[in-house]
Design a protein around this motif. Sequence first.
Motif, PDB file in Angstrom:
ATOM      1  N   UNK A 147       0.801  -1.220   0.000  1.00  0.00           N
ATOM      2  CA  UNK A 147       0.000   0.000   0.000  1.00  0.00           C
ATOM      3  C   UNK A 147       0.831   1.265   0.000  1.00  0.00           C
ATOM      4  N   UNK A 148       1.850   1.322   0.838  1.00  0.00           N
ATOM      5  CA  UNK A 148       2.596   2.566   1.004  1.00  0.00           C
ATOM      6  C   UNK A 148       3.506   2.875  -0.190  1.00  0.00           C
ATOM      7  N   UNK A 149       3.634   1.910  -1.091  1.00  0.00           N
ATOM      8  CA  UNK A 149       4.429   2.179  -2.292  1.00  0.00           C
ATOM      9  C   UNK A 149       3.550   2.069  -3.533  1.00  0.00           C
ATOM     10  N   UNK A 150       2.318   2.518  -3.409  1.00  0.00           N
ATOM     11  CA  UNK A 150       1.392   2.588  -4.552  1.00  0.00           C
ATOM     12  C   UNK A 150       1.021   1.216  -5.108  1.00  0.00           C
ATOM     13  N   UNK A 151       0.744   0.274  -4.228  1.00  0.00           N
ATOM     14  CA  UNK A 151       0.371  -1.076  -4.653  1.00  0.00           C
ATOM     15  C   UNK A 151      -0.857  -1.075  -5.557  1.00  0.00           C
ATOM     16  N   UNK A 152      -1.003  -2.155  -6.295  1.00  0.00           N
ATOM     17  CA  UNK A 152      -2.064  -2.191  -7.294  1.00  0.00           C
ATOM     18  C   UNK A 152      -3.431  -2.546  -6.697  1.00  0.00           C
ATOM     19  N   UNK A 197       6.195   3.100  11.499  1.00  0.00           N
ATOM     20  CA  UNK A 197       6.946   3.197  10.243  1.00  0.00           C
ATOM     21  C   UNK A 197       6.394   2.182   9.252  1.00  0.00           C
ATOM     22  N   UNK A 198       6.643   2.418   7.988  1.00  0.00           N
ATOM     23  CA  UNK A 198       6.259   1.448   6.966  1.00  0.00           C
ATOM     24  C   UNK A 198       7.171   0.236   7.092  1.00  0.00           C
ATOM     25  N   UNK A 199       6.649  -0.959   6.746  1.00  0.00           N
ATOM     26  CA  UNK A 199       7.487  -2.152   6.862  1.00  0.00           C
ATOM     27  C   UNK A 199       8.817  -1.954   6.130  1.00  0.00           C
TER      28      UNK A 199
END
Length: 400
Positions: A184-189, A371-373
């Motif tokens: 999600x945090x890296x613009x997942x599809x 934090x993000x994973x």
Amino acid sequence: MLEKTWRWFGEKDNITLAEIRQMGVEGIVTALHHIPNGEVWPVDEIMKVKNLIEEHGMRWSVVESLPVSEGIKTGNDDRERLLENYKISLENLGKCGIDTICYNFMPVLDWARTDIKHKLNNGAESMYFDYPTFAAFDIFILKRPNAEKDYSDDILAKAKEVYAEMSEEERENLAYNIIVLTQGFIDGTVGDSANYKELFLSFLDNYKDIDSNKLKENLKYFLNDIMPVADKYDIKMSIHPDDPPFPVLGLPRIVSTQADFEEITKMYPSTNNGVTLCAGSLSVIPENNFGSIVDSIGSHIHFVHLRASRQIDGRSFYEADHLTGSVNMYELIKALLKEQNKRKSEGREDIRMPFRPDHGNKILDDFNRKSNPGYPLYGRLKGLSEITGMMTAIDCELNK
Ligand code: DNO
């Protein structure tokens, strides 16, 4: 020395630009995360972020990522529109003076881990990819049609055991972590919808007729279309390798080895058609030799992710500390600094490849911070410091 950078997730990130500057960072790696995948990045939005970074005494070194939409990877009916949008975004970034872009060509899933809270012996928390657990997710939780055919009998038996020992809640968490949380945090599809598993399966199904040759064809089509724009603005395009670098979920993989890099850099004849050397991802294949990779495609390396994994057995691994995993960081950094010297002697302007400490284990106060994973503050800072120390020493030795 390579350019010291740090991945920042924008104003939502709880680490501020002012704090990042204090850590000796020179450049920021970020993206316009609020713009949905496939839509155009407007000049004013790019400038807002760029100005903010510059007001804090740093530069926007790398866009990570300008995401390549699924329609481009699969070559579906929407491809031309998506390519048009991609080129407009590139053009806008070029006009704003952004010179390096990281992207990937991994189908559906950007990266995969089965445990994002893996305790190490020293109490730190790492991330783990356990192949039998991943198989259990694929076969029994996701129930991908015919998934069992992709695994050996040994892995199948282990996957059955793993699945049997998991509670319902653990099964759900595993699927959620792989499909939503780490993406999600890296613009997942897929996004965070209630039926994320069904949606994910439908995305996987889009690849049923796409093997690695077809995916390569689609990458070549993408490069031939967008590289003239990148060249016009002297933007360095840097493809990120597959993580993990072997086929998962029946999907084709085309960016996992030195041979893949060599093939890709030949798909469009320009130095700007380049790669992100992600040591952590590549290190999962023991045959990937960094000295040899830098020797072969060094002039195309435009961005470097420094981290290391450690293999458990076969395809299982965890993320080790930056200097103690299966990457010979000394040799890798030395090869990169030599590449830099070579560029200097050739009169190239882009001699300072940006690097970032990629991921970090959770340590100290990271346990109290959100934090993000993979992106805790102190674990990454520890990596940055260790790498900087090593790089400084090697630089002294090479350039005294
Ligand atoms: C994960 C990252 C990846 C990477 C993209 C680049 O932490 O390494 O998400 O940013 O694959 O396109």
